[in-house]
Design an enzyme around this catalytic site. Sequence first.
Site, short mmCIF file in Angstrom:
data_model
loop_
_atom_site.label_atom_id
_atom_site.label_comp_id
_atom_site.label_asym_id
_atom_site.label_seq_id
_atom_site.Cartn_x
_atom_site.Cartn_y
_atom_site.Cartn_z
N ASP A 136 -0.98 -4.59 3.17
CA ASP A 136 0.53 -4.16 3.63
C ASP A 136 0.66 -4.52 4.98
OD1 ASP A 136 2.30 -1.41 2.09
OD2 ASP A 136 2.67 -2.16 4.28
N GLY B 168 1.09 0.72 -4.92
CA GLY B 168 -0.05 0.21 -4.61
C GLY B 168 -1.02 0.99 -4.69
N ARG C 43 6.31 5.85 -21.90
CA ARG C 43 7.49 6.93 -21.70
C ARG C 43 8.23 7.44 -23.10
NH1 ARG C 43 9.83 4.20 -16.18
NH2 ARG C 43 9.03 5.59 -14.83
N ASN D 34 14.33 -7.16 -2.14
CA ASN D 34 12.92 -7.46 -2.70
C ASN D 34 12.80 -8.82 -2.88
OD1 ASN D 34 12.39 -4.90 -2.34
ND2 ASN D 34 12.38 -4.42 -4.62
N ARG E 16 17.86 -0.74 -10.72
CA ARG E 16 16.80 -1.69 -9.93
C ARG E 16 17.47 -2.85 -9.48
NH1 ARG E 16 14.76 0.34 -15.13
NH2 ARG E 16 12.70 1.77 -14.78
N HIS F 237 13.46 -4.59 -18.22
CA HIS F 237 13.14 -3.28 -17.69
C HIS F 237 14.48 -2.99 -16.91
CE1 HIS F 237 10.71 -0.27 -15.94
NE2 HIS F 237 10.39 -0.50 -14.93
N ALA G 213 1.04 -1.26 -0.02
CA ALA G 213 0.12 -0.25 0.01
C ALA G 213 1.05 1.15 -0.03
CB ALA G 213 -0.95 -0.17 1.24
N GLY G 214 1.90 1.22 -0.73
CA GLY G 214 2.95 2.37 -0.92
C GLY G 214 2.24 3.29 -1.99
N ARG H 145 13.46 2.50 -5.69
CA ARG H 145 14.99 2.89 -5.74
C ARG H 145 15.35 4.31 -5.03
NH1 ARG H 145 16.89 3.15 -11.65
NH2 ARG H 145 14.64 3.12 -12.06
N1 APR Z 1 3.97 -7.28 2.31
C1 APR Z 1 3.18 -6.46 1.95
N2 APR Z 1 3.68 -5.29 1.93
C2 APR Z 1 4.97 -5.19 1.94
C3 APR Z 1 5.93 -6.05 2.33
C4 APR Z 1 5.02 -7.35 2.50
N3 APR Z 1 5.80 -8.19 2.92
N4 APR Z 1 7.15 -5.67 2.48
C5 APR Z 1 7.21 -4.31 2.14
N5 APR Z 1 5.71 -3.93 1.91
C6 APR Z 1 5.24 -2.55 1.59
C7 APR Z 1 5.82 -1.40 2.47
O1 APR Z 1 5.41 -1.56 3.81
C8 APR Z 1 5.43 -0.27 1.60
O2 APR Z 1 4.23 0.34 2.06
O3 APR Z 1 5.41 -2.28 0.21
C9 APR Z 1 5.20 -0.66 0.10
C10 APR Z 1 6.08 -0.07 -1.11
O4 APR Z 1 5.85 1.02 -1.26
P1 APR Z 1 6.77 2.32 -1.30
O5 APR Z 1 8.15 2.43 -0.39
O6 APR Z 1 5.90 3.56 -1.36
O7 APR Z 1 7.27 1.98 -2.85
P2 APR Z 1 6.58 2.22 -4.12
O8 APR Z 1 6.83 3.27 -4.88
O9 APR Z 1 5.07 1.63 -3.91
O10 APR Z 1 7.25 0.98 -5.05
C11 APR Z 1 7.03 -0.56 -4.90
O11 APR Z 1 7.46 -0.96 -7.27
O12 APR Z 1 8.31 0.19 -9.00
C12 APR Z 1 8.68 -0.63 -7.96
O13 APR Z 1 11.00 -0.28 -7.58
C13 APR Z 1 9.66 -0.35 -6.95
O14 APR Z 1 9.96 -2.43 -5.99
C14 APR Z 1 9.44 -1.00 -5.63
C15 APR Z 1 7.92 -1.33 -5.83
#
Ligand code: APR
Length: 316
Positions: free
Chosen positions: A34, A14, A158, A102, A95, A182, A10-11, A89
């Site tokens: 999340d 998401g 893009r 990851n 990446r 990618h 839910a970042g 990143r």
């Molecule tokens: N289960 C569920 N959620 C998780 C887990 C897990 N095991 N581990 C981490 N998270 C959640 C984090 O708590 C965070 O809320 O994943 C979310 C990632 O969100 P952001 O840090 O905002 O990253 P975001 O920009 O959403 O990118 C996510 O997509 O483009 C790719 O490189 C980027 O790998 C990254 C992914």
Amino acid sequence: MGKKVTVVGAGFYGSTTAQRLAEYDVFDTVVITDIIEGKPAGIALDLNQSRPVEGFETKVVGVTTGRNGEGYEGIEGSDVVVITAGLPRKPGMSRMDLLETNAKIVRQVAENVAKYAPNAVVIVVSNPLDEMTALAQIATQFPRNRVLGQAGMLDTARFTNFVAEALEVPVKSVRTLTLGSHGDTMVPVPSKSTVDGKPLREVMPAEQIEDLVVRTRNGGAEVVALLKTGSAYYAPSAAAARMAKAVAEDSGEVMPVCAWVDGEYGISGVYLGVEAAIGAEGVKRVVETDLDADELASLKEAAEAVRAKQADIANM
Ligand code: APR
């Protein structure tokens, strides 16, 4: 039965994906999960309160999940699961620098998805994309057509946007294509790119095309450098949400995606960016297109680069 889609993570990526999926109003339910207590529930509450304004009926449900799979029963019955969990990143990172961190996250998520949503199509977006897609297939043990990754639609978008801006034409008059990985071995395909139906090479000098190809290849890094914290999510979520919609609607739409390649272009046994028809079973078929000799050579190079990395992830 109404359709259900789950977005894991839910970042930024998401939450924007969940928003787009909800606003399509084609799903009964969008689940967002999340590991951060309360965050998915807060996003769900907020998104649901936008329903009267935006005019959609899809219900958003937020679920906090635990290390040992607690909460995953909330994803049961999902037709599609989009995996966005993982670190983004920081400026200066590639990446590939995210690989080990990851991989742990994506493996844990994928194992729970296999357990609780065994019939879902899985769309991976966590980076490094090609490797995380391969890992999700290994961890779920799903048929390969049911696990795919989002990258090509974003890279293509893009490229298209850069061409439209450079020529000052509407984006809808431009068609481009990117294949390959990618990452460093992304393969933008000028020979298949057109502006109002005319070959790109007839309306843009070779040098300028090359500049835009390079900018496309570095498109993610350019955004990361400006944001300073986090990576791109508006264009990425647009692409991932479209893929999930194509699965839900069984549309058969042909899109550039990261898919398992089995003989196409003379390449086998690797997850790679190619065009594919997307539907209820995930990848219906990989669609091969004619490439110039140098584009084909680049695609084969990309396949070997990705193959080498994908071999490492089986043990991660
Ligand atoms: N289960 C569920 N959620 C998780 C887990 C897990 N095991 N581990 C981490 N998270 C959640 C984090 O708590 C965070 O809320 O994943 C979310 C990632 O969100 P952001 O840090 O905002 O990253 P975001 O920009 O959403 O990118 C996510 O997509 O483009 C790719 O490189 C980027 O790998 C990254 C992914």
